[in-house]
Write an enzyme that holds these catalytic residues in place. Structure first.
Site, PDB file in Angstrom:
ATOM      1  N   ASP A 145      -3.081 -15.272 -48.442  1.00  0.00           N
ATOM      2  CA  ASP A 145      -2.197 -14.716 -49.469  1.00  0.00           C
ATOM      3  C   ASP A 145      -2.917 -13.763 -50.428  1.00  0.00           C
ATOM      4  O   ASP A 145      -2.776 -12.554 -50.336  1.00  0.00           O
ATOM      5  CB  ASP A 145      -1.535 -15.856 -50.258  1.00  0.00           C
ATOM      6  CG  ASP A 145      -0.294 -16.394 -49.549  1.00  0.00           C
ATOM      7  OD1 ASP A 145       0.409 -15.608 -48.906  1.00  0.00           O
ATOM      8  OD2 ASP A 145      -0.035 -17.598 -49.651  1.00  0.00           O
ATOM      9  N   GLY A 150     -24.047 -16.595 -42.504  1.00  0.00           N
ATOM     10  CA  GLY A 150     -24.709 -15.302 -42.441  1.00  0.00           C
ATOM     11  C   GLY A 150     -26.002 -15.285 -41.652  1.00  0.00           C
ATOM     12  O   GLY A 150     -26.701 -14.284 -41.650  1.00  0.00           O
ATOM     13  N   GLY A 151     -26.342 -16.400 -41.021  1.00  0.00           N
ATOM     14  CA  GLY A 151     -27.570 -16.438 -40.235  1.00  0.00           C
ATOM     15  C   GLY A 151     -28.682 -17.244 -40.884  1.00  0.00           C
ATOM     16  O   GLY A 151     -29.716 -17.488 -40.269  1.00  0.00           O
ATOM     17  N   GLN A 152     -28.485 -17.649 -42.148  1.00  0.00           N
ATOM     18  CA  GLN A 152     -29.493 -18.459 -42.829  1.00  0.00           C
ATOM     19  C   GLN A 152     -29.030 -19.913 -42.816  1.00  0.00           C
ATOM     20  O   GLN A 152     -27.925 -20.209 -43.263  1.00  0.00           O
ATOM     21  CB  GLN A 152     -29.659 -18.001 -44.288  1.00  0.00           C
ATOM     22  CG  GLN A 152     -29.974 -16.538 -44.457  1.00  0.00           C
ATOM     23  CD  GLN A 152     -31.340 -16.167 -43.913  1.00  0.00           C
ATOM     24  OE1 GLN A 152     -32.193 -17.024 -43.718  1.00  0.00           O
ATOM     25  NE2 GLN A 152     -31.546 -14.880 -43.656  1.00  0.00           N
ATOM     26  N   GLU A 155       0.384 -18.891 -45.970  1.00  0.00           N
ATOM     27  CA  GLU A 155      -1.070 -18.964 -46.147  1.00  0.00           C
ATOM     28  C   GLU A 155      -1.794 -19.588 -44.957  1.00  0.00           C
ATOM     29  O   GLU A 155      -2.649 -18.968 -44.331  1.00  0.00           O
ATOM     30  CB  GLU A 155      -1.374 -19.751 -47.425  1.00  0.00           C
ATOM     31  CG  GLU A 155      -2.831 -20.110 -47.633  1.00  0.00           C
ATOM     32  CD  GLU A 155      -3.710 -18.887 -47.792  1.00  0.00           C
ATOM     33  OE1 GLU A 155      -4.732 -18.792 -47.094  1.00  0.00           O
ATOM     34  OE2 GLU A 155      -3.358 -18.021 -48.617  1.00  0.00           O
ATOM     35  N   GLN A 164     -33.687 -19.762 -46.572  1.00  0.00           N
ATOM     36  CA  GLN A 164     -33.983 -18.395 -46.156  1.00  0.00           C
ATOM     37  C   GLN A 164     -35.437 -18.308 -45.725  1.00  0.00           C
ATOM     38  O   GLN A 164     -36.310 -18.986 -46.293  1.00  0.00           O
ATOM     39  CB  GLN A 164     -33.732 -17.416 -47.298  1.00  0.00           C
ATOM     40  CG  GLN A 164     -32.261 -17.133 -47.567  1.00  0.00           C
ATOM     41  CD  GLN A 164     -32.078 -16.042 -48.598  1.00  0.00           C
ATOM     42  OE1 GLN A 164     -32.825 -15.969 -49.561  1.00  0.00           O
ATOM     43  NE2 GLN A 164     -31.073 -15.204 -48.402  1.00  0.00           N
ATOM     44  N   GLN A 169       3.019 -15.314 -53.375  1.00  0.00           N
ATOM     45  CA  GLN A 169       1.630 -15.110 -53.778  1.00  0.00           C
ATOM     46  C   GLN A 169       0.987 -13.784 -53.362  1.00  0.00           C
ATOM     47  O   GLN A 169       0.398 -13.098 -54.196  1.00  0.00           O
ATOM     48  CB  GLN A 169       0.754 -16.254 -53.259  1.00  0.00           C
ATOM     49  CG  GLN A 169      -0.684 -16.190 -53.740  1.00  0.00           C
ATOM     50  CD  GLN A 169      -1.554 -17.350 -53.320  1.00  0.00           C
ATOM     51  OE1 GLN A 169      -2.768 -17.299 -53.429  1.00  0.00           O
ATOM     52  NE2 GLN A 169      -0.953 -18.420 -52.845  1.00  0.00           N
TER      53      GLN A 169
END
Length: 419
Positions: free
Chosen positions: A172, A251-253, A140, A276, A17
């Site tokens: 992969d 991501g912090g939200q 993988e 958000q 792969q």
């Protein structure tokens, strides 16, 4: 249509792969990719998980479109001579053999440079050179564990707690995409210097590169001792490593996967809902909770975090009489970040994905038409045409003729079982 990579010749010595995903993408954009395979068997994925007897498996067809197939036994003197001619006339060789395999074949990096100083040798590895585990065989899920993804995915408590593997091919295909970037960078560099070079991407490194926000969190945790956007805060104690966060946003939200109407019988009747800070007022309006806008317990992200799971429970109660599509259609009007949880079947039949070329139908000489993924990269002046994966050795004679072999010489190679 003039494809940007027209004229670039690639020897594809990859299998399974990671490497095939890399060379397939380059082939989509115009490179002439010649997949070199073992006579009689070829890439192992040709026969893995077949859905139709004695026909190339979807595992192979979906990773090897737009390529040509040459069968070649590089253990024979005749096969080595063919490969040497190919190296002389090609721009790139891509391989994912085990350590030392090319050297044992008689084509070390030094030898390749002697044959063609402009050659770019691109390699997929499990671990980078010099790593204490560089001799380990990596697949993988091994890569996901080695690169940090598994340790930060899954549930942190309960019977289902523990590291978890993602279904996305972080080890992969992700490594293949990184390698494609490396190849094109080396090719542009060669235009400036006239010299080729080695390019390598370790699967561990490619996974780690996608986990940078978790590395960010480790650094923050080392400094302050807690991570306020994780669901463990403020009610639980943090250890000295980044915890698993279930469905929390990375991501912090704050975000979570929530049940919609029909979840009892449909395993994908869910949406992902993200809270958000700037979307809090519209969220309150959409949910019919205007009082949350001025309530001190809800007004700020810091105030909300101690009872964030209660907030998600309230949202889930709002969702119980709405399908995931109905819910998203309401929420999108308020510009609230969310999405349905799409199943593979829904994606396969998605009209928008088919119209954009992200899902395409391809005719095949033996299995008939099959559906596959198309280019995820979209251009204003290029629409990649996805063609069928090659049959084993389908282009052997044509490639040999291009290398200057006569019909008699080609027949001799077949007789010697070199091709």
């Amino acid at each position: 249509m003039n494809k940007p990579l027209n004229g670039i010749k690639i020897i594809d010595f990859t299998h399974v792969q990671a490497g095939p995903a890399c060379t397939q993408m380059l082939a989509w954009f115009g490179a002439d990719v010649i997949k070199v395979e073992r006579p009689g068997s070829g890439d192992v994925t040709r026969s893995q998980l077949r859905d139709i007897p004695n026909v190339d498996a979807l595992y192979f067809t979906m990773l090897n479109s737009n390529k040509r197939s040459l069968t070649l036994d590089t253990k024979t003197a005749e096969g080595k001579a063919v490969l040497e001619k190919m190296i002389k006339e090609s721009d790139v060789m891509v391989e994912n053999f085990g350590p030392g395999a090319l050297d044992r074949m008689g084509f070390s990096w030094e030898r390749i440079q002697e044959i063609n100083p402009k050659m770019i040798l691109a390699s997929v590895k499990g671990f980078s050179d010099g790593h204490e585990y560089e001799d380990l065989k990596v697949y993988e899920n091994v890569a996901q564990c080695a690169g940090g993804a598994a340790s930060t995915t899954g549930w942190w408590k309960g019977e289902q707690s523990g590291p978890m593997i993602s279904a996305a091919a972080l080890g992969d295909t992700n490594t293949g995409m990184h390698l494609a970037i490396g190849i094109l960078t080396a090719y542009i560099g060669r235009q400036q210097t006239g010299k080729g070079q080695k390019v390598a991407v370790a699967m561990q490194d490619a996974v780690l590169n996608l986990c940078r926000v978790k590395m960010r969190d480790q650094l923050r945790l080392d400094t302050v001792g807690y991570l306020e956007e994780y669901p463990q805060y403020p009610h639980e104690t943090f250890s000295d490593v980044v915890p698993r966060g279930g469905n929390a946003g990375g991501g912090g939200q704050p975000g979570w996967i929530l049940k919609c109407k029909g979840w009892e019988t449909d395993p994908n009747a869910y949406i992902y809902f993200t809270i958000q800070g700037q979307a809090w007022s519209p969220i309150c309006d959409a949910l019919g909770k205007p009082e949350w806008k001025t309530d001190p317990l809800y007004m700020t992200p810091k105030a909300r975090q101690p009872h964030i799971m209660d907030i998600f429970a309230t949202i889930e109660d709002w969702l119980k009489d709405k399908t995931k599509y109905e819910a998203v259609d309401i929420l999108r009007k308020f510009d609230i970040p969310c999405a349905p949880v799409f199943s593979m079947k829904e994606l396969l039949h998605d009209k928008s994905l088919r119209a954009s070329g992200s899902i395409v139908e391809v005719p095949h000489k033996e299995r008939g038409s099959y559906w596959t993924v198309g280019s995820p990269i979209k251009f204003s002046d290029l629409k990649p045409e996805i063609t069928a994966s090659p049959l084993l050795g389908e282009h052997t004679d044509g490639v040999l003729a291009e290398l200057g072999y006569s019909a008699e010489q080609i027949a001799a190679l077949h007789a010697a079982k070199a091709v």
